[in-house]
Design an enzyme around this catalytic site. Structure first.
Site, short mmCIF file in Angstrom:
data_model
loop_
_atom_site.label_atom_id
_atom_site.label_comp_id
_atom_site.label_asym_id
_atom_site.label_seq_id
_atom_site.Cartn_x
_atom_site.Cartn_y
_atom_site.Cartn_z
N HIS A 63 -1.59 -2.95 2.53
CA HIS A 63 -0.79 -2.26 1.52
C HIS A 63 0.57 -2.97 1.35
CE1 HIS A 63 -3.11 1.54 2.91
NE2 HIS A 63 -3.57 1.23 1.72
N LYS A 65 -9.81 16.50 1.52
CA LYS A 65 -9.88 15.36 2.44
C LYS A 65 -9.23 15.70 3.78
CE LYS A 65 -10.01 10.59 0.75
NZ LYS A 65 -9.18 9.48 0.28
N ARG A 71 -10.18 -5.80 -2.36
CA ARG A 71 -10.54 -6.52 -1.15
C ARG A 71 -11.91 -7.19 -1.24
NH1 ARG A 71 -9.31 -1.33 2.43
NH2 ARG A 71 -10.03 -0.52 0.44
N SER A 126 -7.33 1.32 6.09
CA SER A 126 -6.80 2.46 6.85
C SER A 126 -7.89 3.06 7.74
CB SER A 126 -6.26 3.53 5.91
OG SER A 126 -5.16 3.05 5.20
P1 ADP Z 1 -7.52 5.24 -1.53
O1 ADP Z 1 -7.88 6.47 -0.77
O2 ADP Z 1 -7.07 5.48 -2.93
O3 ADP Z 1 -8.52 4.11 -1.44
P2 ADP Z 1 -5.91 3.65 0.24
O4 ADP Z 1 -4.65 4.08 0.88
O5 ADP Z 1 -7.08 3.38 1.13
O6 ADP Z 1 -6.21 4.77 -0.81
O7 ADP Z 1 -5.68 2.36 -0.66
C1 ADP Z 1 -4.72 2.32 -1.68
C2 ADP Z 1 -4.78 0.98 -2.39
O8 ADP Z 1 -4.50 -0.07 -1.48
C3 ADP Z 1 -6.14 0.64 -2.99
O9 ADP Z 1 -5.93 -0.06 -4.22
C4 ADP Z 1 -6.74 -0.30 -1.99
O10 ADP Z 1 -7.69 -1.19 -2.59
C5 ADP Z 1 -5.50 -1.04 -1.54
N1 ADP Z 1 -5.69 -1.63 -0.22
C6 ADP Z 1 -6.09 -1.03 0.91
N2 ADP Z 1 -6.17 -1.90 1.95
C7 ADP Z 1 -5.83 -3.11 1.42
C8 ADP Z 1 -5.76 -4.45 1.97
N3 ADP Z 1 -6.07 -4.73 3.23
N4 ADP Z 1 -5.35 -5.41 1.14
C9 ADP Z 1 -5.05 -5.13 -0.16
N5 ADP Z 1 -5.15 -3.93 -0.73
C10 ADP Z 1 -5.53 -2.93 0.05
#
Ligand code: ADP
Length: 150
Positions: free
Chosen positions: A17, A41, A90, A127
């Site tokens: 992120h 969730k 990703r 995450s």
């Molecule tokens: P959601 O529940 O909406 O997927 P996340 O917190 O998992 O929320 O992810 C939010 C955003 O961050 C999404 O666009 C996801 O693709 C991006 N994201 C998550 N991990 C990575 C990573 N390792 N590299 C780049 N983008 C990421």
């Protein structure tokens, strides 16, 4: 002023992120990190903890704001006068999922989704993997900014 919303669960924020946000700051004047509230969730970290981790990570970056929202992301964008949604990609699974959402959002609004490809160094981080490492007492600290404490 070019403002984008970066929506997500951030349970917790990871170095993936952070990479997308840092690079997004090259494109946008302001990024609102928007933590979506979804009553259905189950989260590992409370909303307050998730918000605090992000705020502390970007304490020295006034162009990053952290907010929470419920409901449609496009409605939140309109409220905040942000014409852009920022998302990270990703892998092909992310692409298929994000494509459907972005197409729906553009049918319902004029908000444009901007995708950044992950950096090779952080593309494997999610995450959910971080939560698994935490649950099993592994060293999660190399996957997250040092503001995240379990
Ligand atoms: P959601 O529940 O909406 O997927 P996340 O917190 O998992 O929320 O992810 C939010 C955003 O961050 C999404 O666009 C996801 O693709 C991006 N994201 C998550 N991990 C990575 C990573 N390792 N590299 C780049 N983008 C990421």
């Amino acid at each position: 002023m070019k403002r984008a919303v970066f929506p997500g669960s951030f349970d917790p924020i990871t170095l993936g992120h952070v990479d997308i946000i840092d690079r997004g700051l090259e494109l946008f004047d302001e990024i609102i990190i928007a933590i979506g509230i979804n009553a259905d969730k189950k989260y590992m970290f409370t909303l307050e903890q998730r918000k605090e981790f992000i705020e502390k990570t970007f304490i020295n970056e006034p162009r990053v704001k952290v907010m929470t929202y419920s409901g449609l992301t496009i409605d939140f964008c309109k409220e905040q006068k942000a014409p852009f949604i920022l998302r990270g990609l990703r892998n092909p699974a992310d692409f298929e999922f994000e494509k459907a959402i972005a197409h729906t959002n553009s049918k319902l609004s004029t908000i444009e989704t901007i995708f950044l490809l992950t950096s090779p160094d952080t593309s494997y981080i999610s995450s959910s993997i971080v939560r698994d490492v935490i649950r099993n007492n592994g060293d999660y600290t190399i996957l997250v900014p040092d503001t995240v404490k379990s």
